[in-house]
Scaffold this motif. Sequence first.
Motif, PDB file in Angstrom:
ATOM      1  N   ILE A 142     -14.638  -3.835 -11.776  1.00 23.12           N
ATOM      2  CA  ILE A 142     -13.396  -4.197 -11.093  1.00 23.12           C
ATOM      3  C   ILE A 142     -12.833  -3.030 -10.276  1.00 23.12           C
ATOM      4  CG2 ILE A 142     -12.769  -6.007 -12.716  1.00 23.12           C
ATOM      5  CD1 ILE A 142     -10.846  -4.026 -14.051  1.00 23.12           C
ATOM      6  N   ASP A 143     -13.607  -1.935 -10.176  1.00 26.29           N
ATOM      7  CA  ASP A 143     -13.234  -0.767  -9.382  1.00 26.29           C
ATOM      8  C   ASP A 143     -11.854  -0.250  -9.766  1.00 26.29           C
ATOM      9  OD1 ASP A 143     -13.533   1.253  -7.568  1.00 26.29           O
ATOM     10  OD2 ASP A 143     -13.018   0.048  -5.828  1.00 26.29           O
ATOM     11  N   TYR A 144     -11.741   0.149 -11.027  1.00 29.63           N
ATOM     12  CA  TYR A 144     -10.463   0.551 -11.609  1.00 29.63           C
ATOM     13  C   TYR A 144     -10.651   1.861 -12.367  1.00 29.63           C
ATOM     14  CZ  TYR A 144      -6.083  -0.165 -14.215  1.00 29.63           C
ATOM     15  OH  TYR A 144      -4.832  -0.049 -14.748  1.00 29.63           O
ATOM     16  N   LEU A 145      -9.823   2.846 -12.072  1.00 23.89           N
ATOM     17  CA  LEU A 145      -9.871   4.145 -12.745  1.00 23.89           C
ATOM     18  C   LEU A 145      -8.579   4.325 -13.530  1.00 23.89           C
ATOM     19  CD1 LEU A 145     -11.197   6.978 -13.126  1.00 23.89           C
ATOM     20  CD2 LEU A 145      -9.872   7.706 -11.148  1.00 23.89           C
ATOM     21  N   SER A 146      -8.706   4.676 -14.804  1.00 30.26           N
ATOM     22  CA  SER A 146      -7.547   4.890 -15.661  1.00 30.26           C
ATOM     23  C   SER A 146      -7.614   6.293 -16.252  1.00 30.26           C
ATOM     24  CB  SER A 146      -7.532   3.850 -16.786  1.00 30.26           C
ATOM     25  OG  SER A 146      -6.420   4.071 -17.622  1.00 30.26           O
ATOM     26  N   ILE A 147      -6.503   7.022 -16.148  1.00 35.76           N
ATOM     27  CA  ILE A 147      -6.391   8.361 -16.731  1.00 35.76           C
ATOM     28  C   ILE A 147      -5.213   8.333 -17.685  1.00 35.76           C
ATOM     29  CG2 ILE A 147      -6.078  10.822 -16.306  1.00 35.76           C
ATOM     30  CD1 ILE A 147      -7.048  10.252 -13.405  1.00 35.76           C
ATOM     31  N   ASP A 148      -5.488   8.540 -18.980  1.00 35.60           N
ATOM     32  CA  ASP A 148      -4.438   8.562 -20.000  1.00 35.60           C
ATOM     33  C   ASP A 148      -4.190  10.001 -20.422  1.00 35.60           C
ATOM     34  OD1 ASP A 148      -4.166   5.740 -20.189  1.00 35.60           O
ATOM     35  OD2 ASP A 148      -5.988   5.670 -21.408  1.00 35.60           O
ATOM     36  N   PHE A 149      -2.951  10.451 -20.276  1.00 42.26           N
ATOM     37  CA  PHE A 149      -2.582  11.800 -20.676  1.00 42.26           C
ATOM     38  C   PHE A 149      -2.164  11.853 -22.143  1.00 42.26           C
ATOM     39  CE2 PHE A 149      -1.433  11.625 -16.081  1.00 42.26           C
ATOM     40  CZ  PHE A 149      -2.490  12.405 -15.637  1.00 42.26           C
ATOM     41  N   SER A 150      -1.709  10.720 -22.673  1.00 45.69           N
ATOM     42  CA  SER A 150      -1.338  10.638 -24.085  1.00 45.69           C
ATOM     43  C   SER A 150      -1.503   9.206 -24.555  1.00 45.69           C
ATOM     44  CB  SER A 150       0.096  11.124 -24.307  1.00 45.69           C
ATOM     45  OG  SER A 150       1.018  10.121 -23.963  1.00 45.69           O
ATOM     46  N   ASP A 151      -1.433   9.007 -25.869  1.00 44.00           N
ATOM     47  CA  ASP A 151      -1.584   7.671 -26.463  1.00 44.00           C
ATOM     48  C   ASP A 151      -0.229   7.000 -26.691  1.00 44.00           C
ATOM     49  OD1 ASP A 151      -4.364   7.834 -26.556  1.00 44.00           O
ATOM     50  OD2 ASP A 151      -4.336   8.857 -28.486  1.00 44.00           O
ATOM     51  N   GLU A 152       0.822   7.517 -26.079  1.00 50.11           N
ATOM     52  CA  GLU A 152       2.159   6.955 -26.275  1.00 50.11           C
ATOM     53  C   GLU A 152       2.251   5.545 -25.701  1.00 50.11           C
ATOM     54  OE1 GLU A 152       5.560   9.611 -25.534  1.00 50.11           O
ATOM     55  OE2 GLU A 152       4.014  11.065 -24.956  1.00 50.11           O
ATOM     56  N   VAL A 153       3.235   4.816 -26.166  1.00 44.36           N
ATOM     57  CA  VAL A 153       3.475   3.453 -25.701  1.00 44.36           C
ATOM     58  C   VAL A 153       4.138   3.500 -24.322  1.00 44.36           C
ATOM     59  CG1 VAL A 153       4.719   1.304 -26.171  1.00 44.36           C
ATOM     60  CG2 VAL A 153       3.697   2.608 -28.048  1.00 44.36           C
ATOM     61  N   GLU A 154       3.633   2.663 -23.435  1.00 49.12           N
ATOM     62  CA  GLU A 154       4.188   2.586 -22.083  1.00 49.12           C
ATOM     63  C   GLU A 154       5.515   1.842 -22.096  1.00 49.12           C
ATOM     64  OE1 GLU A 154       3.154   0.100 -18.083  1.00 49.12           O
ATOM     65  OE2 GLU A 154       1.474   0.991 -19.156  1.00 49.12           O
ATOM     66  N   ALA A 155       6.541   2.460 -21.503  1.00 50.94           N
ATOM     67  CA  ALA A 155       7.852   1.826 -21.419  1.00 50.94           C
ATOM     68  C   ALA A 155       8.077   1.200 -20.043  1.00 50.94           C
ATOM     69  CB  ALA A 155       8.950   2.841 -21.712  1.00 50.94           C
ATOM     70  N   LYS A 156       7.518   1.828 -19.006  1.00 53.56           N
ATOM     71  CA  LYS A 156       7.639   1.268 -17.663  1.00 53.56           C
ATOM     72  C   LYS A 156       6.515   1.815 -16.803  1.00 53.56           C
ATOM     73  CE  LYS A 156      10.473   4.372 -14.930  1.00 53.56           C
ATOM     74  NZ  LYS A 156      11.557   4.452 -13.993  1.00 53.56           N
ATOM     75  N   SER A 157       6.297   1.170 -15.670  1.00 49.58           N
ATOM     76  CA  SER A 157       5.287   1.639 -14.731  1.00 49.58           C
ATOM     77  C   SER A 157       5.766   1.380 -13.313  1.00 49.58           C
ATOM     78  CB  SER A 157       3.946   0.949 -14.980  1.00 49.58           C
ATOM     79  OG  SER A 157       4.054  -0.440 -14.788  1.00 49.58           O
ATOM     80  N   GLU A 158       5.208   2.151 -12.385  1.00 54.98           N
ATOM     81  CA  GLU A 158       5.523   1.992 -10.970  1.00 54.98           C
ATOM     82  C   GLU A 158       4.219   1.860 -10.205  1.00 54.98           C
ATOM     83  OE1 GLU A 158       7.729   5.460  -9.865  1.00 54.98           O
ATOM     84  OE2 GLU A 158       9.528   4.800 -10.912  1.00 54.98           O
ATOM     85  N   TYR A 159       4.188   0.932  -9.258  1.00 50.96           N
ATOM     86  CA  TYR A 159       3.001   0.694  -8.447  1.00 50.96           C
ATOM     87  C   TYR A 159       3.299   0.995  -6.993  1.00 50.96           C
ATOM     88  CZ  TYR A 159      -0.795  -1.700  -6.057  1.00 50.96           C
ATOM     89  OH  TYR A 159      -1.858  -1.992  -5.256  1.00 50.96           O
ATOM     90  N   LYS A 160       2.425   1.788  -6.365  1.00 48.68           N
ATOM     91  CA  LYS A 160       2.570   2.066  -4.943  1.00 48.68           C
ATOM     92  C   LYS A 160       1.204   2.420  -4.368  1.00 48.68           C
ATOM     93  CE  LYS A 160       4.987   4.807  -1.519  1.00 48.68           C
ATOM     94  NZ  LYS A 160       5.855   5.931  -1.260  1.00 48.68           N
ATOM     95  N   ASP A 161       0.827   1.721  -3.320  1.00 53.18           N
ATOM     96  CA  ASP A 161      -0.406   2.017  -2.590  1.00 53.18           C
ATOM     97  C   ASP A 161      -1.638   2.109  -3.480  1.00 53.18           C
ATOM     98  OD1 ASP A 161       1.074   2.144  -0.212  1.00 53.18           O
ATOM     99  OD2 ASP A 161       1.511   4.262  -0.501  1.00 53.18           O
ATOM    100  N   GLY A 162      -1.751   1.211  -4.438  1.00 54.96           N
ATOM    101  CA  GLY A 162      -2.937   1.168  -5.279  1.00 54.96           C
ATOM    102  C   GLY A 162      -2.916   2.109  -6.465  1.00 54.96           C
ATOM    103  N   VAL A 163      -1.806   2.812  -6.679  1.00 53.37           N
ATOM    104  CA  VAL A 163      -1.694   3.742  -7.808  1.00 53.37           C
ATOM    105  C   VAL A 163      -0.569   3.272  -8.728  1.00 53.37           C
ATOM    106  CG1 VAL A 163      -1.233   6.125  -8.516  1.00 53.37           C
ATOM    107  CG2 VAL A 163      -2.523   5.677  -6.417  1.00 53.37           C
ATOM    108  N   ILE A 164      -0.892   3.158 -10.011  1.00 59.05           N
ATOM    109  CA  ILE A 164       0.095   2.790 -11.020  1.00 59.05           C
ATOM    110  C   ILE A 164       0.374   4.026 -11.860  1.00 59.05           C
ATOM    111  CG2 ILE A 164       0.588   1.324 -13.011  1.00 59.05           C
ATOM    112  CD1 ILE A 164      -1.647  -0.571 -11.838  1.00 59.05           C
ATOM    113  N   VAL A 165       1.619   4.443 -11.908  1.00 54.78           N
ATOM    114  CA  VAL A 165       2.024   5.573 -12.744  1.00 54.78           C
ATOM    115  C   VAL A 165       2.740   4.991 -13.951  1.00 54.78           C
ATOM    116  CG1 VAL A 165       3.323   7.727 -12.881  1.00 54.78           C
ATOM    117  CG2 VAL A 165       2.248   7.056 -10.713  1.00 54.78           C
ATOM    118  N   ARG A 166       2.254   5.343 -15.156  1.00 54.16           N
ATOM    119  CA  ARG A 166       2.829   4.809 -16.385  1.00 54.16           C
ATOM    120  C   ARG A 166       3.691   5.876 -17.065  1.00 54.16           C
ATOM    121  NH1 ARG A 166      -1.473   4.327 -19.594  1.00 54.16           N
ATOM    122  NH2 ARG A 166      -2.993   5.018 -18.071  1.00 54.16           N
TER     123      ARG A 166
END
Length: 104
Positions: free
Chosen positions: A9-33
């Motif tokens: 699906i051509d998707y790259l995920s980088i996790d800096f920690s195992d914490e629970v996501e509270a919110k995310s922002e999407y812009k130009d193909g990049v999701i910041v959690r």
Amino acid sequence: MKVHHDSDIDYLSIDFSDEVEAKSEYKDGVIVRYNKKGNVIGIDITDSMKLFASSDLMTLQEACSFLGISESTMRRRIKNGKIKYQKEGKDYRFKKSEIIQLAA
């Protein structure tokens, strides 16, 4: 830190920690959690091959979006010599490979 690429699906995920996501922002193909304190806990890139297959250089805005930091933070890191850059007129350019390495 965990890095995962799903080529189906051509998707790259980088996790800096195992914490629970509270919110995310999407812009130009990049999701910041973010966690509930507002700290970046991960970055996801849709159409990752398109992003990395294009030009070898990133603009200031692209690099900030990828790293999940503000332009002022990036400029401070540039001033302190922590990030290599090139100048095109008044604009900063960054090698994608070096920005990816910073995220790792």
